[in-house]
Enzyme design. Structure first.
Site, PDB file in Angstrom:
ATOM      1  N   LYS A   1     -43.732  -7.940  41.129  1.00 17.06           N
ATOM      2  CA  LYS A   1     -43.857  -6.520  40.764  1.00 17.06           C
ATOM      3  C   LYS A   1     -42.999  -6.242  39.534  1.00 17.06           C
ATOM      4  O   LYS A   1     -41.783  -6.428  39.558  1.00 17.06           O
ATOM      5  CB  LYS A   1     -43.402  -5.628  41.928  1.00 17.06           C
ATOM      6  CG  LYS A   1     -43.296  -4.134  41.572  1.00 17.06           C
ATOM      7  CD  LYS A   1     -42.870  -3.271  42.767  1.00 17.06           C
ATOM      8  CE  LYS A   1     -42.598  -1.827  42.352  1.00 17.06           C
ATOM      9  NZ  LYS A   1     -42.151  -0.977  43.488  1.00 17.06           N
TER      10      LYS A   1
ATOM     11  N   ASP B   1     -39.355   3.160  37.597  1.00 17.75           N
ATOM     12  CA  ASP B   1     -40.125   3.884  38.604  1.00 17.75           C
ATOM     13  C   ASP B   1     -39.558   5.287  38.777  1.00 17.75           C
ATOM     14  O   ASP B   1     -38.585   5.495  39.503  1.00 17.75           O
ATOM     15  CB  ASP B   1     -40.085   3.116  39.942  1.00 17.75           C
ATOM     16  CG  ASP B   1     -40.915   3.804  41.017  1.00 17.75           C
ATOM     17  OD1 ASP B   1     -41.661   4.758  40.685  1.00 17.75           O
ATOM     18  OD2 ASP B   1     -40.829   3.369  42.185  1.00 17.75           O
TER      19      ASP B   1
ATOM     20  N   LYS C   1     -39.456  11.146  41.989  1.00 17.83           N
ATOM     21  CA  LYS C   1     -38.259  10.886  42.795  1.00 17.83           C
ATOM     22  C   LYS C   1     -37.187  11.923  42.473  1.00 17.83           C
ATOM     23  O   LYS C   1     -37.275  12.634  41.467  1.00 17.83           O
ATOM     24  CB  LYS C   1     -37.701   9.487  42.449  1.00 17.83           C
ATOM     25  CG  LYS C   1     -38.533   8.320  42.961  1.00 17.83           C
ATOM     26  CD  LYS C   1     -37.850   6.995  42.604  1.00 17.83           C
ATOM     27  CE  LYS C   1     -38.666   5.791  43.033  1.00 17.83           C
ATOM     28  NZ  LYS C   1     -38.821   5.652  44.497  1.00 17.83           N
TER      29      LYS C   1
ATOM     30  N   ARG D   1     -47.519  -1.367  45.275  1.00 22.00           N
ATOM     31  CA  ARG D   1     -48.654  -2.011  45.963  1.00 22.00           C
ATOM     32  C   ARG D   1     -49.918  -1.931  45.115  1.00 22.00           C
ATOM     33  O   ARG D   1     -50.805  -2.768  45.244  1.00 22.00           O
ATOM     34  CB  ARG D   1     -48.821  -1.374  47.348  1.00 22.00           C
ATOM     35  CG  ARG D   1     -49.168   0.082  47.339  1.00 22.00           C
ATOM     36  CD  ARG D   1     -48.856   0.778  48.673  1.00 22.00           C
ATOM     37  NE  ARG D   1     -47.425   1.001  48.878  1.00 22.00           N
ATOM     38  CZ  ARG D   1     -46.902   1.545  49.974  1.00 22.00           C
ATOM     39  NH1 ARG D   1     -47.673   1.913  50.982  1.00 22.00           N
ATOM     40  NH2 ARG D   1     -45.600   1.709  50.071  1.00 22.00           N
TER      41      ARG D   1
END
Ligand code: BES
Ligand code: MN
Ligand code: ZN
Length: 484
Positions: free
Chosen positions: A251, A256, A263, A337
């Site tokens: 990954k 992120d 977030k 994912r």
């Protein structure tokens, strides 16, 4: 660092000598001799310093001219010594001796197969620092590690592979610790090409257009909100007469933010680390190729930012990763994912003997297993055992988790083949079940979730605060295993 062989202990001299001591001050090889030279006041000094030979203890003893070394390092090994205990002890020594330019040691004489390699690995990793952005980096570092006494020559010979592995851990940690504004996908792809050139591995890079043309809908979807365009890197290491074929998938989310499912500020603080899986694959490929391991290995790393730009995926959007299954994206923060879906499909198409993916995938895995143990899922018991055994040799802890069929309904979608989040409970399992949808039938597959140990929260033994490189040494040990 130079690693050399010296002569018999009694004839050696220098800045420092490091010797092993077991529980209750049981002298290890060389320590008996050194203690004898120092005479009666040593015990008194060690009482004062509270040194008993436990694992993790290292004490610097001034020799006052009674030895031809300025300092004697006593390195605690505790009882029940295995290679990992030795690696850790060497790591503690590496920290304590960080400013000692020349270190002689008898640690390779600890009676274990592979002792010299563990000493070199631990010592080098214990001295790792990331000071690229420090205006005044601490300069001094050990320049020479010298094995002295019995077996010194063999120890030097045996330490070559350990140095290669330590170099690869340095590379992996550097990539993880690099801030996201210095590792856009295109920049990492250039690093991949450099690595490929230096060790003789072919590197193919897909840019945004090719990502679309190859129908990598997971990677393309996650990259929609990012200003810096995505890349997919594919390494191919093809030795003559390979004994097996392993595919590694990492990954590579270089930052992120969560995307539109943003977030919190605190949640983002460490999210430059979200490419630790890809970094482990970069490092593993470098080491495997440099060691000329006779196993064919491909390394696939989807690289992207997960950002909330104007083009970003919206919760509720449906995307189609490469294998054609449709995914309703209900939370854009479950992005790992999605990019791995494409990576796993590509890996399966190559028909390897085993696929291993590595990812900082879920906070839930960190909740379940803490910061020092990774989660392991597998669709094949033999493959799971093989990876667990390799991890144990590398000194990296993983714990096998289940892939329960009846939890699959957690990721049922009202309108698509699946959704990208499940119920709250068992979040790491739901993520693994999602990945399984993209693994070709009949291909053994192991998934490693390193959300916890991918980053170390403080300096200890051979780990240092920040990117740990966790998983990288397991991959190398695994591929070595396929070679024999
Ligand atoms: N990169 C994170 C997982 C993570 C969290 C790694 C903390 C290391 C430390 C991942 O992309 C993520 O955000 N996962 C979500 C999934 C959830 C939305 C289903 C999580 O774990 O909260
Ligand atoms: Mn996320
Ligand atoms: Zn992530």
């Amino acid at each position: 660092m130079n690693i050399t062989a010296g002569g018999p202990l009694e004839s050696e001299s220098g800045e420092a000598l490091a010797v092993p001591v077991f529980e209750d001050r049981t002298w290890g090889p060389g320590a008996d001799w050194a203690a004898e030279q120092l005479g009666g006041r040593l015990d008194e000094y060690l009482d004062e310093q509270d040194f008993s030979g436990k694992a993790g203890e290292v004490v610097a003893v001034p020799t006052g001219g009674r030895l031809e070394f300025h300092t004697l390092f006593l390195v605690g090994l505790g009882s029940d010594v295995d290679l990992e205990a030795l690696r850790k002890a060497a790591g503690w020594l590496g920290r304590k001796a960080a400013k000692t330019v020349d270190v002689a040691t008898t640690l390779h004489q600890v009676d274990l197969d592979g002792a010299a390699g563990a000493v070199v690995e631990g010592f080098l990793l214990g001295q790792y620092r990331f000071d690229t952005y420090k205006s005044e980096p601490k300069l001094a570092k050990t320049e020479m590690l010298r094995f002295v006494g019995d077996g010194a020559g063999d120890a030097v010979d045996a330490s070559g592979p350990a140095q290669v592995v330590a170099d690869a851990v340095y590379l992996t940690r550097d990539l993880i610790n690099e801030p996201a504004n210095a590792k856009a996908p295109a920049v990492l792809a250039d690093r991949a090409r450099e690595i490929g050139r230096s060790v003789g591995v072919a590197v193919k890079v897909l840019g945004p257009d090719e990502i679309l043309a190859e129908r990598l809908g997971g990677l393309a979807g996650v990259s929609l909100g990012a200003h810096n365009p995505a890349r997919l890197v594919e390494f191919s290491y093809e030795p003559a007469d390979p004994k097996a074929f392993v595919a590694l998938v990492g990954k590579g989310v270089v930052f992120d933010s969560g995307g539109l499912s943003l977030k919190t500020g605190e949640g983002m603080e460490t999210m430059k680390t979200d490419m630790a899986g890809a970094a482990a694959v970069f490092g593993a490929i470098q080491a495997i190729a440099a060691l000329r391991i006779p196993v064919k290995v491909i390394g696939i790393t989807p690289l992207t930012e997960n950002m909330p730009g104007g083009g970003a995926m919206r919760p509720g959007d449906v995307i189609r990763p490469r294998n054609g299954k449709t995914v309703e994206v209900l939370n854009t923060d479950a992005e790992g994912r999605l990019v791995l879906a494409d990576g796993l499909s590509l890996a399966g198409e190559a028909e390897p003997d085993l696929i291993v993916d590595v990812a900082t995938l879920t906070g839930a895995c960190k909740v379940a297993l803490g910061e020092k143990i990774g989660g392991l899922w597998a669709n094949d018991d033999e493959a799971a055992e093989q990876v667990l055994a390799a991890a144990a040799r590398a000194g990296e802890r993983f714990w096998r988790m289940p892939l329960p069929e009846d939890y699959r309904k957690n990721i049922d979608s009202d309108i698509a083949d699946m959704k990208n989040i499940g119920a709250r409970w068992g979040g790491a399992i739901n993520a693994a079940l999602f990945l399984k949808e993209f693994v070709a039938d009949g291909v053994p597959w192991v998934h490693l979730d390193i959300a916890g140990p991918g980053r170390w929260s403080n300096d200890e033994h051979y780990q240092s605060k920040g990117g740990s490189g966790f998983g990288m040494r397991t991959l190398v040990a695994l591929v070595e295993d396929f070679a024999s």
